[in-house]
Design an enzyme around this catalytic site. Structure first.
Site, PDB file in Angstrom:
ATOM      1  N   ARG A 147       0.865  -1.180   0.000  1.00  0.00           N
ATOM      2  CA  ARG A 147       0.000   0.000   0.000  1.00  0.00           C
ATOM      3  C   ARG A 147       0.900   1.228   0.000  1.00  0.00           C
ATOM      4  O   ARG A 147       1.834   1.304   0.810  1.00  0.00           O
ATOM      5  CB  ARG A 147      -0.880  -0.015   1.243  1.00  0.00           C
ATOM      6  CG  ARG A 147      -1.858   1.131   1.305  1.00  0.00           C
ATOM      7  CD  ARG A 147      -2.610   1.155   2.627  1.00  0.00           C
ATOM      8  NE  ARG A 147      -2.028   2.122   3.532  1.00  0.00           N
ATOM      9  CZ  ARG A 147      -2.705   2.792   4.462  1.00  0.00           C
ATOM     10  NH1 ARG A 147      -3.996   2.566   4.629  1.00  0.00           N
ATOM     11  NH2 ARG A 147      -2.109   3.653   5.241  1.00  0.00           N
ATOM     12  N   TYR A 159      -3.273  12.004   5.522  1.00  0.00           N
ATOM     13  CA  TYR A 159      -3.503  10.659   6.052  1.00  0.00           C
ATOM     14  C   TYR A 159      -2.425   9.659   5.583  1.00  0.00           C
ATOM     15  O   TYR A 159      -2.018   9.688   4.428  1.00  0.00           O
ATOM     16  CB  TYR A 159      -4.875  10.117   5.607  1.00  0.00           C
ATOM     17  CG  TYR A 159      -4.956   8.644   5.836  1.00  0.00           C
ATOM     18  CD1 TYR A 159      -5.153   8.151   7.111  1.00  0.00           C
ATOM     19  CD2 TYR A 159      -4.721   7.739   4.793  1.00  0.00           C
ATOM     20  CE1 TYR A 159      -5.145   6.786   7.350  1.00  0.00           C
ATOM     21  CE2 TYR A 159      -4.714   6.376   5.019  1.00  0.00           C
ATOM     22  CZ  TYR A 159      -4.930   5.908   6.306  1.00  0.00           C
ATOM     23  OH  TYR A 159      -4.890   4.561   6.545  1.00  0.00           O
ATOM     24  N   ASP A 210      -5.198   3.899  -0.180  1.00  0.00           N
ATOM     25  CA  ASP A 210      -6.342   4.120   0.706  1.00  0.00           C
ATOM     26  C   ASP A 210      -6.779   5.585   0.621  1.00  0.00           C
ATOM     27  O   ASP A 210      -6.001   6.483   0.939  1.00  0.00           O
ATOM     28  CB  ASP A 210      -5.917   3.775   2.149  1.00  0.00           C
ATOM     29  CG  ASP A 210      -7.097   3.672   3.104  1.00  0.00           C
ATOM     30  OD1 ASP A 210      -8.194   4.152   2.752  1.00  0.00           O
ATOM     31  OD2 ASP A 210      -6.921   3.106   4.195  1.00  0.00           O
ATOM     32  N   HIS A 212      -9.213   6.727   2.413  1.00  0.00           N
ATOM     33  CA  HIS A 212      -9.647   7.009   3.786  1.00  0.00           C
ATOM     34  C   HIS A 212     -10.848   7.949   3.853  1.00  0.00           C
ATOM     35  O   HIS A 212     -10.837   8.936   4.591  1.00  0.00           O
ATOM     36  CB  HIS A 212      -8.474   7.533   4.626  1.00  0.00           C
ATOM     37  CG  HIS A 212      -8.413   6.895   5.977  1.00  0.00           C
ATOM     38  ND1 HIS A 212      -8.796   7.535   7.124  1.00  0.00           N
ATOM     39  CD2 HIS A 212      -8.036   5.659   6.359  1.00  0.00           C
ATOM     40  CE1 HIS A 212      -8.649   6.727   8.158  1.00  0.00           C
ATOM     41  NE2 HIS A 212      -8.187   5.573   7.717  1.00  0.00           N
ATOM     42  N   GLU A 236      -8.990   1.918  -1.896  1.00  0.00           N
ATOM     43  CA  GLU A 236      -9.786   1.614  -0.702  1.00  0.00           C
ATOM     44  C   GLU A 236     -10.536   2.834  -0.156  1.00  0.00           C
ATOM     45  O   GLU A 236     -10.000   3.947  -0.194  1.00  0.00           O
ATOM     46  CB  GLU A 236      -8.810   1.088   0.365  1.00  0.00           C
ATOM     47  CG  GLU A 236      -9.445   0.790   1.686  1.00  0.00           C
ATOM     48  CD  GLU A 236      -8.394   0.484   2.753  1.00  0.00           C
ATOM     49  OE1 GLU A 236      -7.237   0.177   2.408  1.00  0.00           O
ATOM     50  OE2 GLU A 236      -8.755   0.560   3.940  1.00  0.00           O
ATOM     51  N   GLU A 262     -13.552  -1.697   6.255  1.00  0.00           N
ATOM     52  CA  GLU A 262     -12.849  -1.876   7.538  1.00  0.00           C
ATOM     53  C   GLU A 262     -13.688  -1.356   8.706  1.00  0.00           C
ATOM     54  O   GLU A 262     -13.487  -1.771   9.833  1.00  0.00           O
ATOM     55  CB  GLU A 262     -11.467  -1.215   7.509  1.00  0.00           C
ATOM     56  CG  GLU A 262     -11.505   0.293   7.447  1.00  0.00           C
ATOM     57  CD  GLU A 262     -10.111   0.918   7.392  1.00  0.00           C
ATOM     58  OE1 GLU A 262      -9.197   0.305   6.821  1.00  0.00           O
ATOM     59  OE2 GLU A 262      -9.955   2.034   7.915  1.00  0.00           O
ATOM     60  N   ARG A 283     -13.378  -5.429   3.176  1.00  0.00           N
ATOM     61  CA  ARG A 283     -12.334  -5.195   4.168  1.00  0.00           C
ATOM     62  C   ARG A 283     -12.715  -5.605   5.588  1.00  0.00           C
ATOM     63  O   ARG A 283     -11.934  -5.414   6.526  1.00  0.00           O
ATOM     64  CB  ARG A 283     -11.974  -3.707   4.159  1.00  0.00           C
ATOM     65  CG  ARG A 283     -11.437  -3.219   2.836  1.00  0.00           C
ATOM     66  CD  ARG A 283      -9.948  -3.371   2.772  1.00  0.00           C
ATOM     67  NE  ARG A 283      -9.288  -2.511   3.721  1.00  0.00           N
ATOM     68  CZ  ARG A 283      -8.327  -2.907   4.550  1.00  0.00           C
ATOM     69  NH1 ARG A 283      -7.930  -4.161   4.570  1.00  0.00           N
ATOM     70  NH2 ARG A 283      -7.753  -2.037   5.363  1.00  0.00           N
ATOM     71  N   GLU A 339      -4.276  -7.469   5.043  1.00  0.00           N
ATOM     72  CA  GLU A 339      -3.429  -6.331   5.433  1.00  0.00           C
ATOM     73  C   GLU A 339      -2.523  -6.753   6.593  1.00  0.00           C
ATOM     74  O   GLU A 339      -2.951  -7.467   7.496  1.00  0.00           O
ATOM     75  CB  GLU A 339      -4.319  -5.157   5.874  1.00  0.00           C
ATOM     76  CG  GLU A 339      -3.530  -3.925   6.285  1.00  0.00           C
ATOM     77  CD  GLU A 339      -4.450  -2.766   6.694  1.00  0.00           C
ATOM     78  OE1 GLU A 339      -5.630  -3.011   7.002  1.00  0.00           O
ATOM     79  OE2 GLU A 339      -3.958  -1.620   6.704  1.00  0.00           O
ATOM     80  N   TRP A 402     -11.765  12.094   8.685  1.00  0.00           N
ATOM     81  CA  TRP A 402     -10.356  11.746   8.832  1.00  0.00           C
ATOM     82  C   TRP A 402     -10.095  10.436   8.119  1.00  0.00           C
ATOM     83  O   TRP A 402     -10.920   9.552   8.090  1.00  0.00           O
ATOM     84  CB  TRP A 402      -9.975  11.585  10.314  1.00  0.00           C
ATOM     85  CG  TRP A 402      -8.535  11.145  10.388  1.00  0.00           C
ATOM     86  CD1 TRP A 402      -7.440  11.916  10.158  1.00  0.00           C
ATOM     87  CD2 TRP A 402      -8.057   9.821  10.648  1.00  0.00           C
ATOM     88  NE1 TRP A 402      -6.302  11.139  10.251  1.00  0.00           N
ATOM     89  CE2 TRP A 402      -6.649   9.851  10.546  1.00  0.00           C
ATOM     90  CE3 TRP A 402      -8.697   8.601  10.946  1.00  0.00           C
ATOM     91  CZ2 TRP A 402      -5.857   8.716  10.739  1.00  0.00           C
ATOM     92  CZ3 TRP A 402      -7.920   7.484  11.138  1.00  0.00           C
ATOM     93  CH2 TRP A 402      -6.502   7.548  11.027  1.00  0.00           C
TER      94      TRP A 402
HETATM   95  C1  GCO Z   1      -6.091   0.835   7.028  1.00  0.00           C
HETATM   96  C2  GCO Z   1      -6.692   1.899   7.811  1.00  0.00           C
HETATM   97  C3  GCO Z   1      -6.352   2.037   9.194  1.00  0.00           C
HETATM   98  C4  GCO Z   1      -7.256   2.889  10.044  1.00  0.00           C
HETATM   99  C5  GCO Z   1      -7.120   2.508  11.459  1.00  0.00           C
HETATM  100  C6  GCO Z   1      -8.016   3.319  12.364  1.00  0.00           C
HETATM  101  O1  GCO Z   1      -5.225   0.174   7.553  1.00  0.00           O
HETATM  102  O2  GCO Z   1      -6.503   0.683   5.908  1.00  0.00           O
HETATM  103  O3  GCO Z   1      -7.504   2.758   7.167  1.00  0.00           O
HETATM  104  O4  GCO Z   1      -5.037   2.148   9.461  1.00  0.00           O
HETATM  105  O5  GCO Z   1      -6.944   4.229   9.840  1.00  0.00           O
HETATM  106  O6  GCO Z   1      -7.378   1.154  11.610  1.00  0.00           O
HETATM  107  O7  GCO Z   1      -7.927   2.876  13.662  1.00  0.00           O
HETATM  108 MG    MG Z   2      -8.160   1.768   5.394  1.00  0.00          MG
END
Ligand code: GCO
Ligand code: MG
Length: 402
Positions: A147, A159, A210, A212, A236, A262, A283, A339, A402
């Protein structure tokens, strides 16, 4: 067979973890993870005040029935706190069942579908050149999938950018720190990262990114399109998924594979995405989605639509979740990727485990149960420390994701 006691262990060997330990009248115990990054103590109370009293006297072999009891019985369904508490119980019960049967959990699930579990690591840097170097380090370590995240000029603490060299730990402040976001700047910069990565390393490795939850569906579609020449393994969380229909717009415009989930807790969070074939990878993982008992239902539904798994495996998921996820990954027919952000040495010492990494793959062990334990004496040396995830604001101060 009966559950005679259960306790919650909170430890912070670098970051907070919530662990449930269930004891039976036959001397066998099981371990489960209930960690919810930044909201850990809510799960502790849920378990101690509301779940453990109900568990005492129950037959730990009745994994499905206990899952249904905790899910239906609360009346208030779903949500990250409830589902993590259920997950912690579920993992501990699978651990007990495996130990009683003398078999690793993947055998109980149906046996091995593959030799090893392909993982992806996290490469990041303050700018494109640093991230390109970081990806090179992962390639040297034998990773097949990486990643890549980069800082973006003009964005404060974008991020995914770590303070260390190998991974980032976002939850580090006693109160949430404020980071920045600017979609225009990111859309200008991120495609250049992947252009340089492919120009430097070619197309042999899987690359992931990602978003995010930062982009609107239209912006996400635009990013997916711009990244197409670089053939990502997945893009992602490119937009928030509360509105599952939002992915239709993205899907209509790009063939870049999409991964989501996730933060999903149940099959209901993913149902429309799956049934409308709006994503390629799911995820959700063991601690987030109600344990192995529920996660395999999600995976089965996904398999009908050729959607594959990609379990969340950030460091805020304890080695107990990683151990369980690896048994799941070893079995699940529609496996995609796992992951893997390595835990710190302190964390690994608190949670002795029998999984190991070799040449881009993780391998679960053959110990009965899920193969992860907790060293309680060592855990006690690292008391809970409040640590929050950051928040994000746009340049004008508007709250963002975030
Ligand atoms: C990822 C993530 C994480 C999250 C985290 C929040 O690994 O793809 O987006 O790192 O930010 O799990 O607690
Ligand atoms: Mg993520």
């Amino acid at each position: 067979m009966k559950i005679v006691s259960a306790k919650v262990i909170v430890t912070c060997p670098g970051r907070n973890f919530v662990t449930l330990k269930i004891h039976t009248d036959q001397g066998v115990y099981g371990i489960g993870d209930g960690t919810l990054n930044g909201r850990e103590l809510a799960v502790v109370s849920y378990l101690e005040d509301h779940v453990i009293p109900c568990l005492i006297g129950m037959d730990p072999r009745r994994i499905e029935d206990i899952w249904q009891y905790l899910y239906r019985g609360a009346y208030w369904r779903r949500g990250p706190v409830t589902m993590r508490a259920i997950a912690a119980v579920d993992m501990a019960l699978w651990d007990i069942k495996g130990k009683m049967a003398g078999m690793p959990v993947y055998q109980l699930l149906g046996g091995r579908s593959r030799d090893g579990v392909m993982v992806y690591g996290h490469a990041n840097g303050a700018d494109i050149d640093q991230t390109v170097d970081a990806v090179g380090k992962y390639i040297d370590l034998g990773y097949k999938a990486i990643r890549a995240q980069t800082g973006v000029p003009g964005i404060k603490d974008a991020y995914g950018v770590g303070r260390g060299t190998m991974y980032y730990e976002p939850a580090d402040a006693a109160l949430p720190s404020v980071t920045g976001w600017d979609t225009r700047k990111a859309l200008n910069y991120v495609p250049k990262l992947f252009e340089k990565l492919r120009a430097t390393y070619g197309f042999d490795h899987h690359l992931l990114h990602d978003g995010h939850h930062r982009y609107t569906p239209q912006e996400a579609a635009n990013l997916g399109k711009m990244l197409e020449p670089y053939q990502l393994f997945w893009l992602e969380d490119v937009t928030p998924a509360e509105n599952q229909e939002a992915f239709k717009l993205i899907r209509q415009h790009t063939v870049t594979p999409l991964a989501v989930g996730e933060i999903f807790n149940t099959i209901w969070d993913a149902k429309d995405l799956i049934q409308n074939q709006l994503i390629d990878y799911l995820r959700a993982t063991v601690v987030g989605a109600g344990g192995l008992t529920h996660l395999r239902r999600l995976a089965d539904l996904a398999s009908l639509y050729q959607i594959r798994t990609g379990c969340h495996g950030a460091t805020d998921l304890s080695p107990v979740t990683m151990g369980c996820a690896l048994h799941f990954d070893t079995w699940v027919p529609n496996f995609g990727i796992q992951e893997y952000m390595r835990h710190s040495e302190e964390t690994d010492a608190v949670f002795p485990h029998d999984y190991h990494f070799d040449k881009g793959y993780l391998f679960c062990g053959e110990a009965p149960g899920h193969g992860v334990d907790i060293d309680e004496e060592l855990a006690a040396k690292y008391p809970y420390k409040p640590a929050y995830l950051p928040v994000a604001r746009l340049e004008d101060g508007t709250m963002w994701n975030w």
